[in-house]
Motif scaffolding. Structure first.
Motif, short mmCIF file in Angstrom:
data_model
loop_
_atom_site.label_atom_id
_atom_site.label_comp_id
_atom_site.label_asym_id
_atom_site.label_seq_id
_atom_site.Cartn_x
_atom_site.Cartn_y
_atom_site.Cartn_z
N HIS A 220 0.83 -1.20 0.00
CA HIS A 220 0.00 0.00 0.00
C HIS A 220 0.87 1.26 0.00
CE1 HIS A 220 -3.95 -1.72 0.29
NE2 HIS A 220 -3.63 -2.44 1.34
N ASN A 221 1.98 1.18 0.70
CA ASN A 221 2.85 2.36 0.85
C ASN A 221 3.78 2.58 -0.33
OD1 ASN A 221 1.70 2.71 3.38
ND2 ASN A 221 3.30 1.51 4.43
N GLU A 222 3.80 1.61 -1.26
CA GLU A 222 4.65 1.75 -2.44
C GLU A 222 4.07 2.82 -3.36
OE1 GLU A 222 7.42 1.89 -4.80
OE2 GLU A 222 7.71 0.20 -3.41
N LYS A 223 4.84 3.90 -3.61
CA LYS A 223 4.33 5.02 -4.40
C LYS A 223 4.35 4.75 -5.91
CE LYS A 223 5.60 8.43 -0.91
NZ LYS A 223 6.37 9.67 -0.61
N CYS A 224 5.31 4.00 -6.38
CA CYS A 224 5.41 3.73 -7.81
C CYS A 224 4.43 2.62 -8.19
CB CYS A 224 6.83 3.32 -8.18
SG CYS A 224 7.03 2.89 -9.93
N SER A 225 3.49 2.93 -9.06
CA SER A 225 2.44 1.97 -9.41
C SER A 225 3.00 0.74 -10.12
CB SER A 225 1.39 2.65 -10.30
OG SER A 225 1.97 3.13 -11.49
N ILE A 226 4.05 0.94 -10.92
CA ILE A 226 4.64 -0.19 -11.65
C ILE A 226 5.31 -1.16 -10.68
CG2 ILE A 226 6.36 -0.88 -13.36
CD1 ILE A 226 5.87 1.77 -14.79
N VAL A 227 6.11 -0.59 -9.77
CA VAL A 227 6.79 -1.42 -8.77
C VAL A 227 5.76 -2.12 -7.88
CG1 VAL A 227 8.35 -1.40 -6.79
CG2 VAL A 227 8.84 0.02 -8.79
N ARG A 228 4.73 -1.36 -7.51
CA ARG A 228 3.67 -1.93 -6.66
C ARG A 228 2.99 -3.11 -7.36
NH1 ARG A 228 -1.91 -1.12 -5.90
NH2 ARG A 228 -2.58 -1.36 -3.71
N SER A 229 2.69 -2.94 -8.64
CA SER A 229 2.06 -4.00 -9.41
C SER A 229 2.95 -5.24 -9.50
CB SER A 229 1.72 -3.50 -10.82
OG SER A 229 1.13 -4.51 -11.60
N GLU A 230 4.24 -5.03 -9.70
CA GLU A 230 5.18 -6.16 -9.79
C GLU A 230 5.29 -6.89 -8.46
OE1 GLU A 230 8.76 -4.34 -11.15
OE2 GLU A 230 8.17 -4.35 -13.27
#
Length: 404
Positions: A220-230
């Motif tokens: 949830h705290n990951e700001k980068c959507s691409i990294v979060r998705s991975e």
């Protein structure tokens, strides 16, 4: 007589109407879009016929009186029904036995209504649904689990009670998912396969289920959507691989402990995330899970081209299923999903109580089951000496004798 109908005047020229039969009377219904044989009646008749002419007869082949008593209860289920003007069927005096195909189908329909409501009561938002502030986001993992290869009917009870069912709660407690677990649902289904070399059916007992998992806080705290998705994809993949590995290992251990070492478990676990983590997709999968264990098997057997020579293995199969499923829970849920299901049940119960309290709620028998014709006929055309003769069970026994 068998044809108790009243003469009905012919409709005016050009009048759009549907001719129907209720209580043995042919009536014109110009404003009612209702076929002569509503699908609800066809479906009810099919399941009642399978229960009476296949499952109940199967139990009659057993020499134990308790199976004959069970057969009587199945035969007497829903002898009377009401076909309402909107084409719906109301059943009276159902047996509510788990081996009854009709009762199983009705329970499956009830579960479908419950599931529709339950997803509205979840205390979290599924990943691909619109985000609701203050609620955790969740993903859903769907599971279809068995004990490896198909089993002989003599092993059915052991596989369900000693192998499949004990392994489910154990899997819910493993370290990989316990901290993230929001809720579960588990259903048990039994299907038949090809015949064993001794002529008896091979059985495929299995579990359908869903596991709802809270997305870890760090994602949830990951700001980068691409990294979060991975990272989210990696989280889900690790969960599915861990569950698959655990289930295969559990099956090997339990089967080995029972001395069943000749069974392959290489494909005993089909585990994957929902295609889309939405309430709609979750609802669809939950409805599939709760489609009804007995009615599903009964429907598949009905579609097969079984002639009289196949009655013996079918009768042995239903007796084995009665033994194997006695005392087990076909549907089990936990945690938040259980709470949501209970809320939905309470809502539906209150609505049904309100309907029953209305003064215009009438109940009347329109059709009765004919044991000699294996179908529902209008109540006014039903004649006991013909449709339910005092020796109808003796006739059933004679039918069995001719098939064995």
């Amino acid at each position: 007589t068998m044809n108790k109908t009243k003469n009905t005047p012919a409709p005016d020229a050009g009048q759009a109407c549907v001719s129907n039969v209720y209580n043995g009377e042919i009536t014109l219904q110009p404003h009612l879009d209702l076929p002569v044989s509503p699908q609800s009646l066809v479906n009810t008749e099919l399941m009642k016929g399978i229960t009476t002419d296949q499952i109940a007869l199967s139990l009659l082949t057993h020499e134990d009186d308790k199976y004959r008593d069970e057969s009587d209860k199945l035969m007497s289920c829903a002898e009377n029904i009401q076909l309402t003007n909107d084409g719906k069927v109301r059943t009276y005096n159902r047996c509510k036995r788990r081996l009854c195909a009709l009762c199983s189908k009705i329970e499956a329909d009830k579960w479908a209504k419950i599931i529709d409501r339950a997803t509205e009561h979840l205390s979290y938002t599924l990943l691909h649904d619109p985000r609701i502030e203050g609620l955790d986001q969740a993903v859903a993992i769907k599971l279809t689990l068995n004990a490896g290869q198909t089993c002989h009917i003599s092993e059915l009870k052991t596989i369900i009670k000693d192998v499949l069912h004990p392994s489910w709660p154990s899997m819910m407690s493993i370290t990989a998912i316990k901290p993230h677990l929001l809720g579960t649902l588990r259903t048990t289904e039994i299907q038949s396969s090809r015949l064993h070399e001794d002529g008896t059916p091979l059985m495929n007992p299995h579990i359908h289920g869903v596991i709802l998992l809270k997305i870890p806080t760090e994602l949830h705290n990951e700001k980068c959507s691409i990294v979060r998705s991975e990272k989210l994809e990696l989280f889900i993949n690790e969960i599915t691989l861990t569950l698959s590995y655990y289930w295969k290992r559990a099956m090997r251990r339990k089967l080995s402990k029972l001395g069943l070492t000749n069974r392959s478990v290489s494909s005993c676990a089909n585990i994957s995330p929902l295609t889309r983590h939405t309430s709609s997709d979750l609802t669809s999968w939950l409805k599939y899970c709760t489609k009804g264990a007995v009615c599903s098997l009964a429907s598949s057997l009905y579609k097969e081209d079984y002639d009289d020579t196949a009655f013996r293995p079918i009768s042995q199969m239903w007796i084995a299923i009665e033994r194997a499923t006695k005392g087990i829970r076909f549907v089990s849920s936990s945690k938040d999903l259980k709470d949501a299901i209970n809320c939905a049940k309470d809502e539906i119960k209150r609505e049904n109580e309100d309907k029953q309290a209305r003064p215009d709620a009438t109940e009347r028998i329109t059709h009765k089951w004919s044991f000699t014709r294996s179908k529902y006929i209008p109540e006014t055309m039903w004649d006991q000496p013909i449709d339910k003769p005092s020796n109808h069970r003796v006739r059933a026994m004679m039918t069995i004798a001719s098939k064995m």
